[in-house]
Design an enzyme around this catalytic site. Structure first.
Site, PDB file in Angstrom:
ATOM      1  N   ASP A  65       0.842  -1.189   0.000  1.00  0.00           N
ATOM      2  CA  ASP A  65       0.000   0.000   0.000  1.00  0.00           C
ATOM      3  C   ASP A  65       0.879   1.241   0.000  1.00  0.00           C
ATOM      4  O   ASP A  65       2.088   1.153   0.214  1.00  0.00           O
ATOM      5  CB  ASP A  65      -1.028   0.002   1.137  1.00  0.00           C
ATOM      6  N   TYR A  67       2.892   4.719   0.843  1.00  0.00           N
ATOM      7  CA  TYR A  67       3.493   5.281   2.052  1.00  0.00           C
ATOM      8  C   TYR A  67       2.438   6.108   2.784  1.00  0.00           C
ATOM      9  O   TYR A  67       1.619   6.790   2.164  1.00  0.00           O
ATOM     10  CB  TYR A  67       4.673   6.180   1.694  1.00  0.00           C
ATOM     11  N   PHE A  78       6.979   2.222  -3.972  1.00  0.00           N
ATOM     12  CA  PHE A  78       8.354   2.403  -3.502  1.00  0.00           C
ATOM     13  C   PHE A  78       8.908   3.801  -3.757  1.00  0.00           C
ATOM     14  O   PHE A  78       9.963   4.163  -3.241  1.00  0.00           O
ATOM     15  CB  PHE A  78       9.311   1.351  -4.100  1.00  0.00           C
ATOM     16  N   HIS A 187      11.399  -9.263   0.645  1.00  0.00           N
ATOM     17  CA  HIS A 187      11.122  -7.837   0.498  1.00  0.00           C
ATOM     18  C   HIS A 187      12.379  -7.017   0.795  1.00  0.00           C
ATOM     19  O   HIS A 187      13.223  -7.433   1.591  1.00  0.00           O
ATOM     20  CB  HIS A 187      10.001  -7.456   1.481  1.00  0.00           C
TER      21      HIS A 187
END
Length: 220
Positions: A65, A67, A78, A187
């Site tokens: 989702d 930031y 990102f 991740h």
């Protein structure tokens, strides 16, 4: 709902926009943005698709989702807006690129330059309430972004899907790995990056595959 989205995506996703689940999602999002601070800004909710038209997609990077802190999210997973400090996961992405390619770590965390080269920077959820990660889960965004991935899988050939972490990897079930390249790893978060994100060589493997199939590589 009159969704402001790039035409090649709008035509392919029209059945989603008219579906009951999406109408409920749109009502929820409107209410959230009216009552709470939410991210990204409304005009940037579909920024990933507006910046990377359907036929321009070469690579898909999937986030979870947006930031959730002020000034960060702008609709590309990102990525942060120009002048905003780079979050730890993005720092680790840049470190891996530097390790693989020798490219200098950029001062800016704005990944629009990737999106314009054909990298679809897609979050699974396209909105979030400020300071509450995951607050818009289970409202319909997951179904919508599944439809985005399914359309790419069905209508395009030889795409690269970069799936980092268990959440993104589960979405990989929507992709035919005999027609596309699916690369998975832990991740880039500091909590998991040393368990296999660092050293995954995804950026060079991606470019090698694109070149093999007659595409321009991504200038990471």
């Amino acid at each position: 709902m009159n969704v402001k989205i790039e035409e090649s995506w709008k035509s392919r996703l029209s059945s989603q926009f008219s579906a009951p689940y999406f109408r409920q999602l749109a009502e929820f999002v409107r209410a959230e943005y009216a009552a709470h601070e939410c991210f990204p800004p409304g005009p940037l909710i579909f920024n990933a698709m507006n910046t990377t038209p359907f036929e321009a997609v070469k690579v898909v990077i999937l986030g979870q989702d947006p930031y959730h802190d002020v000034g960060q999210a702008h609709g590309l997973c990102f990525s942060v807006q120009e002048g905003v400090a780079q979050p730890p996961s993005l720092q680790n992405i840049f470190k891996e690129i530097h390790s693989e390619t020798g490219a200098p770590i950029p001062a800016s965390g704005d990944l629009t330059r990737w999106a314009r080269q054909g990298v679809l920077l897609l979050n699974s959820l396209l909105t979030v309430r400020a300071h509450q990660p995951g607050s818009h889960q289970g409202k319909g965004w997951e179904q919508f972004t599944d439809a985005v991935i399914a359309a790419l899988n069905r209508e395009r050939e030889h795409l690269v899907f970069l799936l980092w972490g268990s959440y993104a990897i589960r979405k990989g079930s929507l992709v035919d790995s005999s027609r596309h390249l699916v690369l998975t790893s832990p991740h880039p978060s500091p909590l998991s990056s040393y368990r296999g994100f660092f050293g995954n060589h995804h950026f060079t493997l991606c470019n090698d595959y694109l070149i093999q199939h007659g595409q321009q590589p991504i200038l990471w």
